[in-house]
Design a protein around this motif. Structure first.
Motif, PDB file in Angstrom:
ATOM      1  N   ALA A   1      -2.824   1.059   2.694  1.00  0.00           N
ATOM      2  CA  ALA A   1      -2.497   1.102   1.269  1.00  0.00           C
ATOM      3  C   ALA A   1      -3.750   0.838   0.461  1.00  0.00           C
ATOM      4  O   ALA A   1      -4.647   0.107   0.898  1.00  0.00           O
ATOM      5  N   VAL A   2      -3.805   1.449  -0.730  1.00  0.00           N
ATOM      6  CA  VAL A   2      -4.941   1.271  -1.621  1.00  0.00           C
ATOM      7  C   VAL A   2      -4.451   1.026  -3.034  1.00  0.00           C
ATOM      8  O   VAL A   2      -3.339   1.405  -3.403  1.00  0.00           O
ATOM      9  N   ARG A   3      -5.329   0.420  -3.817  1.00  0.00           N
ATOM     10  CA  ARG A   3      -5.059   0.184  -5.235  1.00  0.00           C
ATOM     11  C   ARG A   3      -6.416   0.187  -5.947  1.00  0.00           C
ATOM     12  O   ARG A   3      -6.895  -0.823  -6.412  1.00  0.00           O
ATOM     13  N   PRO A   4      -7.055   1.352  -6.023  1.00  0.00           N
ATOM     14  CA  PRO A   4      -8.470   1.453  -6.392  1.00  0.00           C
ATOM     15  C   PRO A   4      -8.826   0.948  -7.788  1.00  0.00           C
ATOM     16  O   PRO A   4      -9.943   0.481  -7.998  1.00  0.00           O
ATOM     17  N   GLU A   5      -7.908   1.037  -8.738  1.00  0.00           N
ATOM     18  CA  GLU A   5      -8.234   0.613 -10.100  1.00  0.00           C
ATOM     19  C   GLU A   5      -7.405  -0.579 -10.534  1.00  0.00           C
ATOM     20  O   GLU A   5      -7.363  -0.904 -11.729  1.00  0.00           O
ATOM     21  N   GLY A   6      -6.739  -1.196  -9.602  1.00  0.00           N
ATOM     22  CA  GLY A   6      -5.973  -2.397  -9.913  1.00  0.00           C
ATOM     23  C   GLY A   6      -4.662  -2.145 -10.612  1.00  0.00           C
ATOM     24  O   GLY A   6      -4.047  -3.076 -11.144  1.00  0.00           O
ATOM     25  N   SER A   7      -4.211  -0.881 -10.607  1.00  0.00           N
ATOM     26  CA  SER A   7      -2.933  -0.575 -11.225  1.00  0.00           C
ATOM     27  C   SER A   7      -2.048   0.166 -10.214  1.00  0.00           C
ATOM     28  O   SER A   7      -1.388  -0.466  -9.404  1.00  0.00           O
ATOM     29  N   VAL A   8      -2.118   1.504 -10.229  1.00  0.00           N
ATOM     30  CA  VAL A   8      -1.328   2.322  -9.301  1.00  0.00           C
ATOM     31  C   VAL A   8      -1.745   2.043  -7.862  1.00  0.00           C
ATOM     32  O   VAL A   8      -2.928   1.822  -7.564  1.00  0.00           O
ATOM     33  N   SER A   9      -0.765   2.044  -6.979  1.00  0.00           N
ATOM     34  CA  SER A   9      -1.042   1.868  -5.555  1.00  0.00           C
ATOM     35  C   SER A   9      -0.426   3.021  -4.772  1.00  0.00           C
ATOM     36  O   SER A   9       0.606   3.591  -5.166  1.00  0.00           O
ATOM     37  N   THR A  10      -1.075   3.368  -3.673  1.00  0.00           N
ATOM     38  CA  THR A  10      -0.569   4.395  -2.771  1.00  0.00           C
ATOM     39  C   THR A  10      -0.451   3.816  -1.368  1.00  0.00           C
ATOM     40  O   THR A  10      -1.405   3.212  -0.861  1.00  0.00           O
ATOM     41  N   LEU A  11       0.726   3.978  -0.773  1.00  0.00           N
ATOM     42  CA  LEU A  11       0.946   3.601   0.623  1.00  0.00           C
ATOM     43  C   LEU A  11       0.828   4.877   1.452  1.00  0.00           C
ATOM     44  O   LEU A  11       1.487   5.880   1.153  1.00  0.00           O
ATOM     45  N   LYS A  12      -0.030   4.839   2.451  1.00  0.00           N
ATOM     46  CA  LYS A  12      -0.305   6.029   3.258  1.00  0.00           C
ATOM     47  C   LYS A  12       0.159   5.781   4.688  1.00  0.00           C
ATOM     48  O   LYS A  12      -0.152   4.726   5.259  1.00  0.00           O
ATOM     49  N   ILE A  13       0.868   6.732   5.243  1.00  0.00           N
ATOM     50  CA  ILE A  13       1.347   6.626   6.611  1.00  0.00           C
ATOM     51  C   ILE A  13       0.875   7.853   7.375  1.00  0.00           C
ATOM     52  O   ILE A  13       1.213   8.988   7.009  1.00  0.00           O
ATOM     53  N   GLN A  14       0.114   7.615   8.430  1.00  0.00           N
ATOM     54  CA  GLN A  14      -0.388   8.705   9.256  1.00  0.00           C
ATOM     55  C   GLN A  14       0.515   8.892  10.473  1.00  0.00           C
ATOM     56  O   GLN A  14       1.147   7.954  10.941  1.00  0.00           O
ATOM     57  N   ARG A  15       0.539  10.119  10.981  1.00  0.00           N
ATOM     58  CA  ARG A  15       1.250  10.427  12.234  1.00  0.00           C
ATOM     59  C   ARG A  15       2.638   9.772  12.233  1.00  0.00           C
ATOM     60  O   ARG A  15       2.970   8.979  13.120  1.00  0.00           O
ATOM     61  N   THR A  16       3.420  10.129  11.238  1.00  0.00           N
ATOM     62  CA  THR A  16       4.718   9.487  11.067  1.00  0.00           C
ATOM     63  C   THR A  16       5.577   9.593  12.324  1.00  0.00           C
ATOM     64  O   THR A  16       5.526  10.583  13.061  1.00  0.00           O
ATOM     65  N   GLU A  17       6.383   8.552  12.516  1.00  0.00           N
ATOM     66  CA  GLU A  17       7.326   8.484  13.627  1.00  0.00           C
ATOM     67  C   GLU A  17       8.728   8.306  13.066  1.00  0.00           C
ATOM     68  O   GLU A  17       8.901   7.838  11.932  1.00  0.00           O
ATOM     69  N   ARG A  18       9.734   8.648  13.876  1.00  0.00           N
ATOM     70  CA  ARG A  18      11.121   8.547  13.405  1.00  0.00           C
ATOM     71  C   ARG A  18      11.454   7.118  12.999  1.00  0.00           C
ATOM     72  O   ARG A  18      12.222   6.883  12.072  1.00  0.00           O
ATOM     73  N   GLY A  19      10.859   6.156  13.660  1.00  0.00           N
ATOM     74  CA  GLY A  19      11.098   4.751  13.334  1.00  0.00           C
ATOM     75  C   GLY A  19      10.532   4.316  11.997  1.00  0.00           C
ATOM     76  O   GLY A  19      10.841   3.209  11.534  1.00  0.00           O
ATOM     77  N   ASP A  20       9.729   5.174  11.374  1.00  0.00           N
ATOM     78  CA  ASP A  20       9.200   4.850  10.038  1.00  0.00           C
ATOM     79  C   ASP A  20      10.231   5.139   8.947  1.00  0.00           C
ATOM     80  O   ASP A  20      10.021   4.767   7.793  1.00  0.00           O
ATOM     81  N   SER A  21      11.310   5.799   9.291  1.00  0.00           N
ATOM     82  CA  SER A  21      12.352   6.123   8.311  1.00  0.00           C
ATOM     83  C   SER A  21      12.929   4.841   7.733  1.00  0.00           C
ATOM     84  O   SER A  21      13.394   3.960   8.478  1.00  0.00           O
TER      85      SER A  21
END
Lengths: 111, 115
Positions: B67-87
């Motif tokens: 996860a990132v929050r480059p400007e201290g406001s909006v944040s993005t959660l990033k998930i690579q190589r998703t798996e069914r258990g990430d649902s």
């Protein structure tokens, strides 16, 4: 490991009844306990409790904390169908930011 | 004022794909949190930001999550190589500060389904 346990997991009552939801916790360096109501997706804040024995009240909802016995209760009087939701209890440790949640109690109010 | 907003509200992806989930906190809130909620369970903590920095990422399950929050406001959660258990439903929350009595206010969540 910090833990929060809620009971019952599910409760069905008739409109007008009074309900009591339970939350017990085991948290190292406990700081506060919070109650949230979750109707669809977003949990909405109800109460934050930090001191034992002091009741927090908002309309028909009230809550109290017992730091000796490590539990809290949430009371709802004169229930309405709009009270149907999942009620979440969460605990927070001193100096920590994360909330540790219980499983929630699914409350259903039938007309 | 506006509450916490999250986009998309629903995301369906295939196993192995990469996804990004976005969170817009309440204006002026310096602290931001990500939680994950599986069906029938309470939310589980993933990561907490104070300003731009991740102050506690102890809840991230493995290195596929970032996860990132480059400007201290909006944040993005990033998930690579998703798996069914990430649902799960991914919830974002923000608070004015990080004090003991600062309340966390939650967004509506993103429901992620991995097929």
């Amino acid at each position: 490991e910090d833990k929060v346990v809620q009971s019952p997991l599910s409760l069905v009552v008739h409109e007008g009844d009074t309900v009591t939801l339970n939350c017990s916790y085991e948290v190292t360096n406990f700081r506060s306990l919070l109650w949230y109501k979750q109707e669809k997706k977003a949990p909405t804040f109800l109460f934050m409790l930090t001191s034992s024995g002091i009741e927090k009240k908002s309309g028909r909802l009230s809550s109290i904390l017992d730091k000796k016995e490590l539990f809290s209760i949430l009371n709802i009087t004169a229930t309405q169908t709009g009270d149907s939701a999942v009620y979440l209890c969460a605990a927070r440790a001193q100096g920590a930011q994360k909330l540790v949640f219980g499983q929630g109690t699914r409350l259903t109010i039938n007309p | 004022g506006a509450g916490v907003s999250q986009t998309p509200s629903n995301k369906v992806t295939e196993k192995g794909k990469y996804v990004e989930l976005r969170c817009d906190p309440i204006s002026g809130h310096t602290a931001l949190y990500w939680y994950r909620q599986s069906l029938g369970q309470g939310p589980e903590f993933l990561i907490y930001f104070q300003g731009t920095g991740a102050a506690d990422d102890s809840g991230l399950p493995n290195d596929r999550f970032f996860a990132v929050r480059p400007e201290g406001s909006v944040s993005t959660l990033k998930i690579q190589r998703t798996e069914r258990g990430d649902s799960a439903v991914y919830l974002c929350a923000s608070s004015l500060g990080s004090g003991a009595t600062d309340t966390q206010y939650f967004g509506p969540g993103t429901r992620l389904t991995v097929l």
